[in-house]
Design a protein around this motif. Sequence first.
Motif, short mmCIF file in Angstrom:
data_model
loop_
_atom_site.label_atom_id
_atom_site.label_comp_id
_atom_site.label_asym_id
_atom_site.label_seq_id
_atom_site.Cartn_x
_atom_site.Cartn_y
_atom_site.Cartn_z
N THR A 28 0.82 -1.20 0.00
CA THR A 28 0.00 0.00 0.00
C THR A 28 0.86 1.26 0.00
O THR A 28 2.04 1.24 0.40
CB THR A 28 -0.94 0.01 1.22
OG1 THR A 28 -0.17 -0.18 2.41
CG2 THR A 28 -1.98 -1.08 1.10
N TYR A 29 0.23 2.35 -0.43
CA TYR A 29 0.96 3.61 -0.62
C TYR A 29 1.68 4.07 0.64
O TYR A 29 2.79 4.61 0.58
CB TYR A 29 -0.02 4.68 -1.11
CG TYR A 29 0.62 6.02 -1.35
CD1 TYR A 29 1.22 6.33 -2.57
CD2 TYR A 29 0.63 6.99 -0.35
CE1 TYR A 29 1.82 7.56 -2.78
CE2 TYR A 29 1.22 8.23 -0.56
CZ TYR A 29 1.82 8.50 -1.77
OH TYR A 29 2.42 9.73 -1.98
N ASP A 30 1.04 3.89 1.81
CA ASP A 30 1.64 4.39 3.04
C ASP A 30 2.94 3.68 3.39
O ASP A 30 3.81 4.26 4.07
CB ASP A 30 0.65 4.28 4.20
CG ASP A 30 0.17 2.85 4.43
OD1 ASP A 30 -0.15 2.16 3.44
OD2 ASP A 30 0.11 2.42 5.60
N GLU A 31 3.12 2.44 2.93
CA GLU A 31 4.36 1.72 3.20
C GLU A 31 5.54 2.36 2.49
O GLU A 31 6.68 2.25 2.94
CB GLU A 31 4.23 0.26 2.77
CG GLU A 31 3.19 -0.53 3.52
CD GLU A 31 3.10 -1.95 3.00
OE1 GLU A 31 3.83 -2.81 3.52
OE2 GLU A 31 2.31 -2.19 2.07
N PHE A 32 5.28 3.02 1.37
CA PHE A 32 6.34 3.65 0.59
C PHE A 32 6.49 5.14 0.91
O PHE A 32 7.60 5.66 0.94
CB PHE A 32 6.08 3.46 -0.91
CG PHE A 32 6.20 2.05 -1.37
CD1 PHE A 32 7.40 1.57 -1.90
CD2 PHE A 32 5.14 1.16 -1.24
CE1 PHE A 32 7.52 0.26 -2.32
CE2 PHE A 32 5.25 -0.16 -1.66
CZ PHE A 32 6.45 -0.62 -2.20
N SER A 33 5.38 5.81 1.15
CA SER A 33 5.43 7.25 1.44
C SER A 33 5.75 7.53 2.91
O SER A 33 6.30 8.59 3.23
CB SER A 33 4.09 7.90 1.10
OG SER A 33 3.06 7.40 1.94
N MET A 34 5.39 6.62 3.81
CA MET A 34 5.52 6.79 5.25
C MET A 34 4.63 7.92 5.77
O MET A 34 4.94 8.59 6.76
CB MET A 34 6.99 7.04 5.64
CG MET A 34 7.94 5.95 5.18
SD MET A 34 7.54 4.34 5.90
CE MET A 34 8.00 4.59 7.60
N MET A 35 3.46 8.10 5.11
CA MET A 35 2.62 9.25 5.42
C MET A 35 1.90 9.15 6.76
O MET A 35 1.43 10.18 7.27
CB MET A 35 1.60 9.47 4.30
CG MET A 35 0.57 8.37 4.14
SD MET A 35 -0.65 8.75 2.85
CE MET A 35 -1.61 10.03 3.65
N TYR A 36 1.79 7.98 7.33
CA TYR A 36 1.11 7.86 8.61
C TYR A 36 2.10 7.79 9.77
O TYR A 36 1.73 7.44 10.90
CB TYR A 36 0.19 6.64 8.62
CG TYR A 36 -1.05 6.84 7.78
CD1 TYR A 36 -1.56 8.11 7.52
CD2 TYR A 36 -1.72 5.76 7.23
CE1 TYR A 36 -2.69 8.30 6.76
CE2 TYR A 36 -2.87 5.93 6.47
CZ TYR A 36 -3.35 7.20 6.23
OH TYR A 36 -4.48 7.38 5.46
N ASN A 37 3.36 8.12 9.49
CA ASN A 37 4.37 8.24 10.52
C ASN A 37 4.83 9.69 10.60
O ASN A 37 4.75 10.43 9.62
CB ASN A 37 5.58 7.35 10.21
CG ASN A 37 5.23 5.89 10.11
OD1 ASN A 37 4.70 5.44 9.10
ND2 ASN A 37 5.50 5.14 11.15
N LYS A 38 5.31 10.10 11.75
CA LYS A 38 5.94 11.42 11.84
C LYS A 38 7.35 11.29 11.27
O LYS A 38 8.36 11.34 11.97
CB LYS A 38 5.97 11.90 13.29
CG LYS A 38 4.59 12.24 13.84
CD LYS A 38 4.69 12.77 15.25
CE LYS A 38 3.32 13.22 15.78
NZ LYS A 38 3.40 13.75 17.17
N SER A 39 7.39 11.10 9.96
CA SER A 39 8.64 10.81 9.27
C SER A 39 9.14 12.02 8.52
O SER A 39 8.37 12.90 8.14
CB SER A 39 8.45 9.63 8.32
OG SER A 39 7.39 9.91 7.41
#
Length: 241
Positions: A28-39
Amino acid sequence: MPLSSAAMKTSIAVALLLSVVPGPAAETYDEFSMMYNKSAGLVVDSAGNPASQWAWRPEGSGKSVIRWDAPSNWNRPGDGLEHFVRDGDWLYLDVYENQSTGTYNPQRVTSEQVGDGDCANLRPLPSRNGRQHYAQWTIPAHAYCLIAEGTITTPQGVVRFRHRQVWSPPTTCQTRFHGAVRCVRQTESWWDDNGHPFQLRIERSQHLGKGLGMGLAIHSTVGGGKPIDWRADLRNVWTWT
């Protein structure tokens, strides 16, 4: 020749085992973008100089905001922060935020199309409250194209835009600082009439690294409406509090 009782039992057991073995997990997209982490991440140019920095600010309910800026500007209010929201199997781009003025600039599409990786076989995408379909949440095994046209409403007036993206399926990237990384590639072109005649302003490709985030490798061929040949790579990633 008929199977023996023991052979039949073995055959049935193997069939049952194979029937419950799960296939590969969907990425899924979040695994690559890291958008649901304070990254956050630092991108450097070909000479190793800090060129850009990004950080995600998760907001819950499928929402997250990303800021891109020069590292030297990071302690100042940021402009052009992109507000994203997940809805079903799509990630949508909703609003641009300017912290320097405290304003929110809605982006709304007037037409959208989806097609194959060559931007052929295009078909209309139904509107979702006017928000732009930015990427499929579950990453498909084939490349696909998205073309959006619409407007961005700002305090200075309405800006017309056209955004074309091609998303490629996951593969392995050999990177400058992180070795072999599972990645996806976004290739995009952006047209607008923000203070100038409607024209191509940006053309670039960007790789997103699984577990790392944005800007894994960037190659820009048009910037500010002019031909360029600019490359940069993700050097450092971290989380913030």
